[in-house]
Design an enzyme around this catalytic site. Structure first.
Site, PDB file in Angstrom:
ATOM      1  CB  CYS A  91       5.271 -25.598 -37.977  1.00  0.00           C
ATOM      2  SG  CYS A  91       6.817 -25.544 -37.037  1.00  0.00           S
ATOM      3  CG  HIS A 103       4.216 -21.005 -37.554  1.00  0.00           C
ATOM      4  ND1 HIS A 103       3.264 -21.726 -36.874  1.00  0.00           N
ATOM      5  CD2 HIS A 103       5.407 -21.537 -37.202  1.00  0.00           C
ATOM      6  CE1 HIS A 103       3.851 -22.661 -36.144  1.00  0.00           C
ATOM      7  NE2 HIS A 103       5.153 -22.565 -36.322  1.00  0.00           N
ATOM      8  CD  GLU A 145       0.171 -20.175 -38.056  1.00  0.00           C
ATOM      9  OE1 GLU A 145       0.633 -20.709 -37.024  1.00  0.00           O
ATOM     10  OE2 GLU A 145       0.505 -20.519 -39.212  1.00  0.00           O
TER      11      GLU A 145
END
Length: 528
Positions: free
Chosen positions: A376, A501, A503
């Protein structure tokens, strides 16, 4: 089977592990062959978690449909391997907003709108809407007795009467401190917390006793709590600190297994093989290790980047490697910091504080072939670094004051004037098309991916030539080609950055490819 409900509440103080407890109970039930759904009810007067201070509350976890939620939903997704939605998070602010809107629209027909029954009915309705599994687990945020949480406690008490008390299991997580002066555990705060819960008409079935240290408290602690509370001895489980949170399902299965079998009517022994393997992985002394520098501004509250650190750990375990995370303060970061690590990761974030340190991190990795993963804002700062290298004087983001001619990162169409408001970002799942033969396509093993997003600003493609001259190429875009989703460096062994993102989609049993790629590159760099 009749749908069952498990309610997890907290006593004494917050932050003692209700979310991990709820997720672990769900993991054990899944291991018994049951389907599980889960929900977090937060009494905060916020509409969502999007504007909560990450330094105080930890990361804002984004679901696939774009709900900005509490970090506990990240625990739920990782432990239960689910993809949750807005239905799985309920905040007072949203319910009150909707109640007031309904009252203004005349939907209550002149009734006096009150916390009981109107707000409590709204809470119960949200629980019914989210309950999709054989067992639905509901965590109530905060601590029993908090003023803002009273409506939620009343709602679940009433809910248990509606669906049948036998179909509800109440789990109360309490903290028992150890006093060094007298060398003893003190159960009085826990006794008071349980008395407070009983005063609201809820008798807990299970009390999970959280203690500091890794040693299990003496049996007398559990016996004292059982006697003073009226909870059956088999309903008292001890939960001291563990080496890894992934051990908690094993504790729950061992100490609460018979009670869960009795409650659900499913006596099948849970298959916990993968949890045992995972707990072993986290405590293994690996022959290989790498150090990843995480360049961030909230280094005094690592929960702000919880999904990132968990994704790094999962990727390292899958590569039979130990990962050491070195926190690098983005406000004071220097080339010396970057030189001491095997790879660099710049996570997402907002605001100008520390951004120059993140740009410096990308610049260093571009110039020294250091493995880099940008997430990001970490992609945006990489693009800024490349644009500066490519000759754009003062290249920066509009978020940080860049004007025409230097705004290599610019505000998304339609977002001008909304920078301080919530719910105006690009949120949730968006697809991307990756360039055939690119490093990112090879890392994913495909040219079509879907990742979660949380941002307002985009790469300004007017500067594509300067960015390329600075060492980066666009390797992934939105399907229509308008928005930049991935960039990479053809001159580095591993330099990938994404506007998304990733993750949020990493799992302990299934690490995300971008994190696995970073770990593999770090191993190679360390051994070079």
């Amino acid at each position: 089977m009749t749908k069952k409900y498990i309610f997890v509440t907290g006593g004494v103080l917050s932050g003692v592990g209700k979310g991990i407890t709820a997720a672990s109970i769900g993991a054990v039930l899944q291991a018994k062959g049951l389907s599980v759904s889960v929900q977090k009810c937060d009494p905060y007067l916020n509409v969502d978690a999007g504007l909560l201070n990450p330094k105080e509350h930890g990361e804002c976890f984004v679901t696939k449909d774009g709900a900005e939620t509490d970090l506990d939903l990240g625990h739920y997704e990782r432990f239960l391997d689910l993809e949750l939605t807005w239905k799985n998070t309920t905040l007072s602010g949203r319910l009150l907003r909707d109640l007031i809107a309904d009252e203004r629209a005349g939907k209550f027909g002149g009734q006096t709108v009150q916390l009981v029954p109107h707000l409590t009915n709204a809470i119960k309705k949200s629980i019914h809407e989210a309950a999709e599994g054989d067992v639905h687990i509901v965590e109530i945020g905060g601590t029993v007795g908090d003023y803002e949480g009273l409506s939620f406690i009343e709602a679940i008490r009433d809910f248990s009467q509606e669906v049948g008390r036998d179909n509800c299991l109440f789990v109360h997580v309490v903290y028992v401190p150890f006093l060094e002066a007298s060398q003893e555990y003190k159960t009085k705060p826990a006794q008071n917390a349980m008395a407070e819960l009983r005063s609201f008409g809820i008798m807990p079935d299970v009390v999970a006793v959280r203690t500091e240290g890794h040693d299990k408290p003496p049996r007398s602690v559990g016996e004292k709590i059982a006697i003073s509370s009226g909870v059956r001895p088999e309903g008292i489980i001890m939960m001291p600190n563990v080496n890894t949170v992934y051990e908690v399902p094993l504790t729950v299965a061992r100490d609460l297994g018979p009670m869960l079998s009795e409650f659900t009517g499913v006596t099948t022994e849970p298959d916990l093989t993968r949890w045992k393997n995972l707990a072993t992985r986290d405590t293994t002394d690996y022959a290989r290790e790498v150090t990843v520098g995480l360049v961030a501004k909230y280094i005094d509250n690592t929960d702000t980047y919880l999904s990132v650190t968990e994704a790094l750990k999962s990727a390292a375990w899958a590569e039979n490697c130990e990962v050491n995370i070195r926190w690098i303060n983005s406000e004071t970061a220097s080339d010396d910091d970057f030189a001491k690590v095997d790879a660099v990761l710049v996570p997402g974030g907002f605001g100008s504080r520390g951004v120059e340190g993140k740009i410096a991190a990308a610049m260093y990795c571009l110039e020294h072939n250091k493995p880099y993963l940008g997430i990001c804002l970490g992609m945006q700062t990489a693009v800024i670094a490349a644009a500066r290298r490519g000759g754009v004087d003062g290249a920066n983001s509009e978020e940080f004051g860049a004007g025409q001619g230097a705004n290599v990162i610019y505000l998304m169409d339609g977002q001008a004037g909304k920078e301080s408001t919530g719910g105006t970002m690009r949120l949730g799942d968006y697809p991307a098309v990756l360039k055939e033969g690119s490093l990112v396509a090879k890392t994913y093993g495909t040219t079509e991916v879907t990742e979660r997003h949380r941002h307002r600003y985009e790469v300004n493609k007017d500067f594509a030539q300067a960015i390329e001259q600075g060492g980066l190429v666009i390797s992934g875009t939105s399907p229509d080609g308008r928005l930049v989703e991935f960039v990479e460096s053809p001159h580095c062994d591993y330099f990938i950055a994404t506007q998304a993102h990733p993750e949020f989609k990493s799992r302990p049993f299934r690490p995300h490819p971008l994190f696995s790629g970073l770990i593999r590159a770090a191993v190679l760099a360390r051994n070079a």
